[in-house]
Design an enzyme around this catalytic site. Structure first.
Site, PDB file in Angstrom:
ATOM      1  N   HIS A   1     -11.811 -16.432 -49.957  1.00  7.83           N
ATOM      2  CA  HIS A   1     -12.157 -15.727 -48.713  1.00  7.83           C
ATOM      3  C   HIS A   1     -10.897 -15.431 -47.905  1.00  7.83           C
ATOM      4  O   HIS A   1     -10.657 -14.289 -47.493  1.00  7.83           O
ATOM      5  CB  HIS A   1     -13.127 -16.597 -47.896  1.00  7.83           C
ATOM      6  N   GLU A   2     -10.082 -16.465 -47.687  1.00  7.67           N
ATOM      7  CA  GLU A   2      -8.869 -16.278 -46.885  1.00  7.67           C
ATOM      8  C   GLU A   2      -7.825 -15.450 -47.635  1.00  7.67           C
ATOM      9  O   GLU A   2      -7.118 -14.643 -47.030  1.00  7.67           O
ATOM     10  CB  GLU A   2      -8.294 -17.633 -46.474  1.00  7.67           C
TER      11      GLU A   2
END
Length: 222
Positions: free
Chosen positions: A27-28
């Site tokens: 996600h990051e």
């Protein structure tokens, strides 16, 4: 499917942690990657353009995942002034990248989960190994869906708030700015008031899970 968002089960802790590390790391990374592709190297310079989970860990967000299907990592820094082209749209792209990668991961893990169950491979494994594989894949689906739904809430500092704000007319910016200070408090209420999280997050999470399962079944031709 009924979700109790806050429950602690020692048996599922390792599987939740594995699933969450995969989910938040990618996600990051997705946020950082899209920002970098748009011309901003802030995240790259700070060591966040990586799938290594260590630079992304937020202790409180990590603890929360022990009790429910959502949590969070440290936000990826970016500078929209360095974006090429439309900077407001660039912010939307960066914000949407994280939830989108979680949706893609959820579908991929759902395909694996269903394929493994249909193949009968679990019956050929030892009880503990079969339990570990089954639950790890299950939580990889659940937590990626949970992260997507949670991050799409239009509450600061979540991704959904950035998407809504920067797709809205500029004249609305001052209202978003005034509302931002209340965002963290709203999230705390969502997390700690019994029943509130399961209502606001549980219903859309069920819809997303149903949709992910449907897509996975189509991919498998089932």
């Amino acid at each position: 499917m009924d979700f109790n968002f806050f429950h602690f089960d020692w048996k599922t802790v390792p599987f939740r942690m594995i699933a969450f590390v995969i989910a938040f790391s990618l996600h990051e990374w997705a946020h950082a990657y899209v920002a970098w592709k748009l011309g901003d190297d802030t995240a790259k310079r700070e060591g966040r353009l990586t799938i290594n989970p260590i630079p992304h860990i937020d202790p409180f967000g990590l603890i929360l995942i022990l009790f429910g299907p959502f949590g969070w990592a440290k936000p990826v820094p970016f500078n929209p002034l360095q974006f090429r082209g439309n900077k407001r749209l660039g912010i939307v792209y960066v914000a949407a990248a994280g939830p989108l990668i979680n949706l893609i991961l959820a579908i991929l893990f759902a395909v694996l989960f269903l394929a493994v169950r249909q193949s009968g491979v679990l019956e050929t494994m030892g009880e503990k190994a079969a339990f570990a594989l089954d639950y790890t894949l299950f939580f990889c689906v659940l937590i990626n869906c949970g992260l997507m739904v949670f991050n799409m809430l239009p509450v600061h500092p979540l991704d959904g708030s950035k998407i809504l704000r920067f797709l809205s007319p500029r004249r609305w910016d001052r209202y978003f700015y005034q509302f931002e200070m209340y965002g963290p408090w709203l999230l705390l209420l969502l997390i700690f008031i019994p029943g509130l999280g399961s209502t606001i997050l549980g219903v859309p999470l069920q819809w997303v899970l149903i949709g992910v399962q449907y897509i996975a079944l189509l991919i498998l031709g089932m």
